[in-house]
Write a protein that holds these residues in place. Structure first.
Motif, PDB file in Angstrom:
ATOM      1  N   GLU A  59       9.822  11.616   9.407  1.00 28.10           N
ATOM      2  CA  GLU A  59      11.117  11.491   8.284  1.00 28.10           C
ATOM      3  C   GLU A  59      11.588  12.761   7.982  1.00 28.10           C
ATOM      4  OE1 GLU A  59      11.576   8.550   6.065  1.00 28.10           O
ATOM      5  OE2 GLU A  59      10.337   6.922   6.849  1.00 28.10           O
ATOM      6  N   LEU A  60      10.755  13.632   7.729  1.00 26.03           N
ATOM      7  CA  LEU A  60      11.040  15.028   7.254  1.00 26.03           C
ATOM      8  C   LEU A  60      11.860  15.783   8.250  1.00 26.03           C
ATOM      9  CD1 LEU A  60       7.935  16.738   5.792  1.00 26.03           C
ATOM     10  CD2 LEU A  60       9.774  15.730   4.390  1.00 26.03           C
ATOM     11  N   LEU A 119       4.176   6.987   1.447  1.00 23.49           N
ATOM     12  CA  LEU A 119       3.744   8.329   0.826  1.00 23.49           C
ATOM     13  C   LEU A 119       2.663   7.854  -0.250  1.00 23.49           C
ATOM     14  CD1 LEU A 119       3.476  11.390   1.301  1.00 23.49           C
ATOM     15  CD2 LEU A 119       5.087  11.373  -0.911  1.00 23.49           C
ATOM     16  N   CYS A 162       5.809   9.837   7.762  1.00 25.36           N
ATOM     17  CA  CYS A 162       6.368  10.849   6.875  1.00 25.36           C
ATOM     18  C   CYS A 162       7.113  11.955   7.808  1.00 25.36           C
ATOM     19  CB  CYS A 162       5.387  11.108   5.664  1.00 25.36           C
ATOM     20  SG  CYS A 162       5.016   9.426   4.824  1.00 25.36           S
ATOM     21  N   TYR A 203       9.967   6.171   2.775  1.00 27.97           N
ATOM     22  CA  TYR A 203       9.435   7.253   2.650  1.00 27.97           C
ATOM     23  C   TYR A 203       8.326   7.084   1.525  1.00 27.97           C
ATOM     24  CZ  TYR A 203       8.011  12.011   2.561  1.00 27.97           C
ATOM     25  OH  TYR A 203       7.168  13.281   2.688  1.00 27.97           O
ATOM     26  N   SER A 204       9.020   6.721   0.220  1.00 29.35           N
ATOM     27  CA  SER A 204       7.990   6.972  -0.778  1.00 29.35           C
ATOM     28  C   SER A 204       6.808   5.960  -0.719  1.00 29.35           C
ATOM     29  CB  SER A 204       8.842   6.683  -2.105  1.00 29.35           C
ATOM     30  OG  SER A 204      10.400   6.873  -1.772  1.00 29.35           O
TER      31      SER A 204
END
Lengths: 414, 73
Positions: free
Chosen positions: B47-48, B10, B44, B6-7
């Motif tokens: 994923e949240l 992002l 993203c 995810y990072s």
């Protein structure tokens, strides 16, 4: 022998016992010694001896009389609170135990802790690359006591920060002799469930962050987190682990071995779980900027296209004007250059005429010069072309005269 | 290809957004970046959602049984 009638031994021992028991000094005696011949009988009573280098006494723990700590075993040094008594049947002096506590050799434990730290340091375990936390956990595992206040705090705080976050609590004993084993097993569970294939089997997202810890307590209560099996399990976790044991001031082996140390369990939640609203507004902001950024570029492109379109529309008339003007200019230029060329030629011709006129032989003769030709009519330019006795013609401006040549004189150096 | 976290996603998204905001790219690159950015954004956001789930309180033995269950299949 003095003292009257002999007393029956049973009565004698009983009377001794009574005297012993009536003395307040023989009650609630606090003694220290080492355990020998520890024997727990099926009846539930436990017998042993307490000794040191200078003495020994038998001791008994009646069934259910007091809690027996798990550390109690043969050879353990203990503190015992008890009452002195005599077992009449054997005339044996006894200590009836009311409480027993092992003497925790924190000094020795501390030495072991230091040794463990040194070993881990030497093996590079402490300097290994620590795994960073993800921006948010998709599945947080918490390994701690199920009914602890620390867990309640962690659950409440994480729910506030990220409502509905997936969490799995693995309940373990965090103090006492089972703690090390259970914490280690709890970590093993988390390790397995962090594997994608296992997690998928049971339909959960893999665990991606682990918090292992407990609330505050005495150094002995926290000691499991100082021991090697826990340290080893922590150091081999494939996902980031936060050690969150006790209070700010407690620094345990687990704290230095884990990927991240939190000063308290609540602090661990603050580290692992971001505030959902913050993450959402970051996403909204990024989405907004992504669209605005591209739309601006598309807008720029659009206005460029519009500009091009405008120019294209205007181009024909504008081009024609230009062409006409260009042609006019070309015409003018052509005219001008033609004129000046003619002029130049005229001048040139006049000049040539003048020169030619001036160069004509007649003009030369008019100035008194003579031209000589031989009999063949050839112009004689040099004396060396003459022969003595030859007849030549002399040309004047107004006629010719013949002449005989004699006495030819060539200038020296010619 | 290694799995993008995810990072990572992002970070990439942020750099795309910054690039778009700076401007000066040709239209085709802008379009490509925009599409990549949109895909990352979607990922993203997905994923949240994945982080949403239940709270499970397990005794150690039950947790271990769960692992055994997962291993069996």
């Amino acid at each position: 022998m003095d003292g009257g009638e002999p007393v029956a031994i049973g009565d004698f021992v009983q009377s001794l016992r009574n005297r012993l028991r009536s003395d307040e000094r023989n009650r609630n005696c606090l003694v220290r010694g080492e355990i020998r011949q520890w024997k727990a009988y099926p009846s539930g009573h436990t017998y042993f001896s307490l000794r040191d280098d200078n003495g020994q006494i038998s001791a008994v723990i009646w069934k259910g009389r007091c809690r027996i700590p798990s550390e109690i075993k043969e050879g353990q040094e203990v503190i015992v609170l008890g009452n002195v008594d005599i077992y009449a049947g054997r005339g044996q002096l006894q200590l009836i135990v009311e409480r027993i506590e092992p003497i925790r050799k924190i000094g020795t434990l501390e030495q072991e802790r230091q040794r463990l730290l040194a070993t881990l340091q030497m093996e590079g375990v402490l300097d290994r690359e620590k795994k960073p936390l993800p921006l948010f956990p998709k599945h947080l595992a918490i390994i701690t006591g199920t009914d602890s206040a620390a867990l309640a705090d962690m659950l409440r705080l994480s729910e506030t920060r990220w409502p509905g976050l997936r969490r799995t609590v693995i309940g373990v004993t965090v103090q006492g002799d089972r703690a090390v084993e259970e914490i280690t097993r709890g970590l093993a569970v988390a390790r397995h469930l962090s594997r994608k294939e296992y997690a998928e089997q049971i339909g959960i997202p893999p665990i991606d962050v682990v918090i292992v810890g407990r609330g505050g307590g005495s150094p002995e209560d926290l000691w499991a987190f100082n021991l090697e099996p826990v340290a080893r399990a922590l150091s081999t976790m494939p996902i980031p682990v936060i050690s969150a044991v006790g209070h700010e001031s407690d620094l345990l082996v687990s704290d230095v071995v884990a990927d991240i140390r939190a000063s308290t369990p609540s602090h661990a939640i603050e580290l692992a779980v971001p505030i959902l609203d913050d993450v959402l507004s970051l996403m909204v902001d990024l989405e907004d900027r992504l669209h605005r950024g591209s739309i601006r570029r598309f807008g720029e492109e659009n206005s460029r296209l519009q500009q091009l379109q405008l120019r294209l529309r205007l181009a024909p008339s504008k081009g024609l004007d230009n062409a006409v003007r260009h042609l006019e200019r070309l015409g003018n230029d052509l005219n001008g250059s033609v004129q000046s060329t003619i002029q130049k030629h005229k001048q040139r011709l006049a000049m040539l005429k003048g020169t030619l006129q001036a160069a004509h032989p007649q003009r030369v003769l008019e100035r008194g010069y003579l031209m000589t030709t031989n009999q063949k009519g050839e112009v004689v330019g040099k004396v060396t072309d003459l022969t003595a006795g030859e007849t030549v013609s002399l040309h004047f401006a107004d006629g010719t005269a013949d002449a005989n040549i004699d006495n030819i004189q060539q200038r020296e150096g010619e | 290809m290694t799995e993008q976290t995810y990072s990572d996603a992002l970070r990439r998204l942020e750099s795309i957004v910054a690039e778009l905001e700076r401007g000066g790219m040709d239209l085709e690159t802008t379009l490509t970046r925009f599409e990549e950015g949109s895909a990352l954004l979607e990922r993203c956001q997905g994923e949240l959602k994945e982080a949403e789930g239940r709270l499970e309180k397990l005794r150690l033995e039950d947790a271990e049984a769960m692992v055994e269950e997962a291993k069996k299949e």
